[in-house]
Design an enzyme around this catalytic site. Structure first.
Site, PDB file in Angstrom:
ATOM      1  CD  GLU B 110      -3.362  10.832   5.516  1.00 32.82           C
ATOM      2  OE1 GLU B 110      -3.435  10.837   4.278  1.00 32.82           O
ATOM      3  OE2 GLU B 110      -2.795   9.937   6.167  1.00 32.82           O
ATOM      4  CD  GLU B 111     -11.252  13.921   8.652  1.00 32.70           C
ATOM      5  OE1 GLU B 111     -10.972  15.136   8.747  1.00 32.70           O
ATOM      6  OE2 GLU B 111     -12.395  13.470   8.594  1.00 32.70           O
ATOM      7  N   GLY B 112      -8.058  10.263   7.592  1.00 34.43           N
ATOM      8  CA  GLY B 112      -8.367   9.211   6.624  1.00 34.43           C
ATOM      9  C   GLY B 112      -9.804   8.783   6.772  1.00 34.43           C
ATOM     10  CE1 TYR B 114     -13.162   1.995   7.516  1.00 28.98           C
ATOM     11  CE2 TYR B 114     -11.294   2.308   6.056  1.00 28.98           C
ATOM     12  CZ  TYR B 114     -12.550   1.796   6.296  1.00 28.98           C
ATOM     13  OH  TYR B 114     -13.190   1.087   5.336  1.00 28.98           O
ATOM     14  N   GLY B 115     -10.211   7.405  10.431  1.00 26.65           N
ATOM     15  CA  GLY B 115      -9.837   8.097  11.654  1.00 26.65           C
ATOM     16  C   GLY B 115      -8.945   9.294  11.416  1.00 26.65           C
ATOM     17  CG  ASP B 227      -7.349   0.758   0.590  1.00 30.72           C
ATOM     18  OD1 ASP B 227      -7.327   0.936  -0.658  1.00 30.72           O
ATOM     19  OD2 ASP B 227      -7.624   1.663   1.392  1.00 30.72           O
TER      20      ASP B 227
END
Lengths: 299, 461
Positions: B110-112, B114-115, B227
């Site tokens: 996954e790409e979130g 923050y990274g 969050d």
């Protein structure tokens, strides 16, 4: 076996292992150990003064000094690889960034430029630093860009050498808490005892035995209370009251002797560097080592 | 704020101190005589108790005699010769980061915000981990503060239901920093999307209990997650959920410091944040928890607002607008001062009643818990500790045991995840401000104008 508490992060610090204390990268690189001690002390002091100029509360300044000190033990930084001024600046920047009072890279660069310009020798760092106005001093844009990128680079390297473990618990709040528990605060001379305890905690940041790397904040706070109360002749409860704060007699005695030695150490250092500039950069440290070689007739 | 160190003495202090000193000296003189007599009496007493010791003994004669009690002799007198157990603290140590080459990357997960997260295997042990490469934007300020907080809070959070941060590893470039975390097969959001039915009530209770215990742990340790949402809650095939993604987390205190209100993904954001408070506490996480509870009931996020104002309206639509009785301090919040409240959609319904209507399958105690978590007034919201004690978890059906929880094929294990549109956590930026120069176009007018900003502005009437 005594119970071991883990995870009480607000009270406890990661401590240096005996192996980390036994080997420093500077010594492996051939920096004489007395010079290493002097440089570590000069850097700790520089960090303290920069913190004051940056108007940071002492709790945060102390964290920066501890981070600075940790950097030179174990598999960390060598004095022939990093200058104490640069590491000091990165320590303050890193700690302030994690605190409620972050400082901009520009403030850090300005203050260290001011310290470098106004305070060429350690002897002059004494006292008068507090009177300088940090806002009055600034550097050119080019110098700023270069200094900032160096600051970022050293910050990144520090984080790597710490394994990103940058937590520091300070003993100040504990100290007040202990004084309240001992019913000293609010009694005659109570505030004097608190002030003297804090003075011991502050000067211990400069102690060459590195008490903040080898003892937990609870022990430091207890030892400072013991000394302050004794010197100001304020009576504490009878019995081994320090055990209430989980400090045994041996550790207390060791810390008390260590804390009392700070003054003599500082006076010696002042005498030693009275007429010479303490080497703040890698190049200056190299020059100093060369100078000693020549003096010792090794060349 | 930091004009002067708190510990610096100034002139006023000196004057006060001098005055006090005078008073004290008077008292001291009076006491001195009395004290001396007491001490003499004590010394005599001690000498009787320990024959052979002289009044001045082996200690400095100028020290108060009472201090003598600290010698081991005092212990014998009190019969406390047994060694006492002292607590020892272990906060581990520090050492340099290992190189990322110790890990072999298997597949991208996954790409979130923050990274980038990948699944990886540690070469030496064969262990599967999640490897998160940190995004290093904004390098003008050095190592990103958000990443720093994530690392610091996770390092200090050690709990069965919080994802474990094992270590930080680095690449050759100074910008290559990776967090090594335990690998979990699912996140609740993706999982729900693939489930035909929501979790059974007993499963839901297990998930909610685990989640609440993690939140209680964080709050006890003065950490706000800021969050919480289903996509940040991971689940493994052993019936355990773990809270992840601490990119917004930070330490707080009491009283809380001024904090940014640009936190928490919009759909899970508490009303006080939407109204612009800068002094909030753990109650904001509890609101998110309530939203997650509701979402797990229906597989649908509860309040899917398109922006801040819309989000508030959706909340008030279900729970009714706040009143001076239910939330007396509400009008003092920056964005609420001039706010015209929409008429209550169903004036005769209490929040509990409308929640019951919306979630007919939920039991009475479930509705009561949900209503307490979704209390508009943060002071009335349940704390995590209180939630754990709620009768909902004791009522039938009981929470399912972990070993009985269903298992699912893992998306993160091999496949790239399908992403469905949902908002992300807010980015750092300017907080919403009240615009003093407003027309009377009605508070909810010109919504289009405010769409682009980080926050929203309300019109003064």
């Amino acid at each position: 076996m005594a119970p071991i508490i883990t995870g009480l992060s607000h009270l406890a610090n990661p401590l240096a292992t005996p192996e980390q204390l036994a080997t420093s990268p500077s010594q492996l690189d051939g920096v004489p150990s007395d010079l290493e001690v002097s440089l570590r002390y000069a850097g700790a002091r520089l960090t303290q003064i920069a913190g004051i100029l940056l108007r940071l509360p002492q709790d945060i300044v102390a964290q920066a000094v501890v981070i600075f000190t940790r950097f030179w033990v174990g598999e960390s930084g060598s004095l022939l690889e990093f200058g104490i001024k640069d590491v000091s600046a990165a320590s303050v920047y890193l700690v302030a960034k994690n605190s409620p009072l972050p400082k901009s890279p520009r403030s850090i660069v300005n203050v260290y430029a001011l310290l470098e310009a106004k305070l060429p020798s350690l002897g002059e760092l004494h006292g008068e630093a507090m009177d300088y106005d940090p806002d009055s001093h600034y550097v050119s844009e080019g110098t700023y860009q270069a200094s900032r990128s160096l600051l970022m680079k050293i910050e990144a390297q520090m984080l790597r050498k710490f394994g990103f473990q940058t937590h520091v618990a300070t003993p100040y709040a504990l100290c007040i808490n202990y004084l309240q528990a001992l019913d000293v605060i609010g009694r005659p001379k109570g505030e004097d005892v608190a002030a003297r305890s804090f003075a011991y905690l502050n000067t211990s940041l400069l102690n060459p035995q590195l008490p903040y790397l080898t003892n937990q904040p609870s022990s430091l706070a207890t030892a400072s209370v013991y000394l302050a109360a004794r010197e100001l002749e304020v009576k504490l409860p009878g019995g081994e009251w320090w055990e209430v704060f989980d400090v045994d007699r041996e550790e207390l005695g060791f810390l008390v002797v260590g804390m009392l030695s700070t003054e003599g150490f500082i006076l010696d250092e002042q005498k030693k560097w009275e007429r010479r500039k303490i080497p703040m950069t890698v190049a200056e440290v190299e020059d100093e080592i060369d100078r000693r070689r020549i003096l010792n007739g090794e060349d | 704020m930091t004009g002067k160190s708190r510990w610096t003495d100034d002139k006023d202090d000196a004057v006060v101190a001098a005055q006090r000193k005078k008073e004290r000296e008077e008292k001291k003189r009076a006491k001195a005589e009395k004290q001396r007599r007491i001490e003499e009496a004590q010394l005599r007493h001690q000498n009787e108790a320990r024959p052979g010791s002289t009044p001045n003994g082996h200690e400095d004669s100028d020290r108060p005699a009472k201090r003598r009690k600290v010698t081991p002799g005092a212990d014998e007198q009190h019969g406390e010769s047994q060694p006492r157990e002292l607590l020892r603290f272990d906060a581990s140590g520090w050492g340099p980061c290992r190189h990322v080459d110790n890990f072999e990357r298997l597949n991208h997960i996954e790409e979130g915000s923050y990274g980038w997260v990948s699944r990886a295997r540690e070469t030496a042990t064969g262990e599967i981990v999640a490897l998160k490469k940190l995004k290093m934007d904004n390098l003008n300020d050095g190592f990103p503060i958000t990443a720093m907080r994530e690392i610091q809070t996770l390092m200090q959070a050690s709990h069965l239901h919080i994802v474990e941060l094992r270590e930080i590893v680095v690449g050759t470039s100074l910008n290559d920093v990776f967090m090594v975390m335990e690998f979990l097969e699912h996140d609740l959001k993706t999982l729900q999307e693939d489930m035909s039915e929501p979790f059974a009530p007993s499963e839901l209770k297990t998930i909610l209990l685990q989640l609440t215990s993690a939140v209680a742990y964080l709050h006890f340790h003065w950490i706000l997650h800021r969050d919480l949402k289903t996509s940040n809650i991971l689940m493994n095939n052993r019936g355990e959920i773990k809270v992840a993604d601490f990119g917004m987390a930070r330490f707080t205190g009491d009283p809380p410091p001024a904090l940014t209100q640009l936190v928490v993904t919009l759909w899970y954001r508490a009303p006080e944040l939407l109204l612009g408070t800068t002094t909030y506490d753990s109650a904001i996480d509890m609101w998110s928890l309530g939203c997650i509870f509701a979402e797990l009931l229906t597989k649908e996020p509860l309040f899917q607002g398109s922006r801040e104002l819309d989000q508030l309206l959706k909340i008030f639509d279900l729970l009714g607008p706040p009143t001076t009785e239910s939330w007396p301090t509400f009008r003092r919040l920056p964005n609420a001062r001039a706010m015209k409240l929409p008429p209550s959609p169903s004036p005769h319904l209490s929040p509990q009643q409308s929640l019951r209507r919306k979630f007919p399958i939920l039991t009475g105690s479930g509705v009561s818990l949900l209503a307490s978590l979704l209390s508009l007034n943060p002071e009335h919201r349940l704390t995590a500790e209180e939630t754990l004690q709620h009768e909902y978890f004791r009522d039938e059906p009981r929470p399912k045991s972990k070993s009985m929880m269903p298992t699912f094929p893992s998306k993160a294990g091999q496949e790239r995840r399908r992403r469905r549109a949902s908002p992300n956590a807010p980015q750092r930026g300017d907080a919403p401000k009240i615009d003093g120069n407003m027309d009377s176009g009605g508070i909810f007018g010109r919504r289009e104008d405010i769409e682009g900003g980080a926050g929203f502005q309300l019109k003064m009437g």
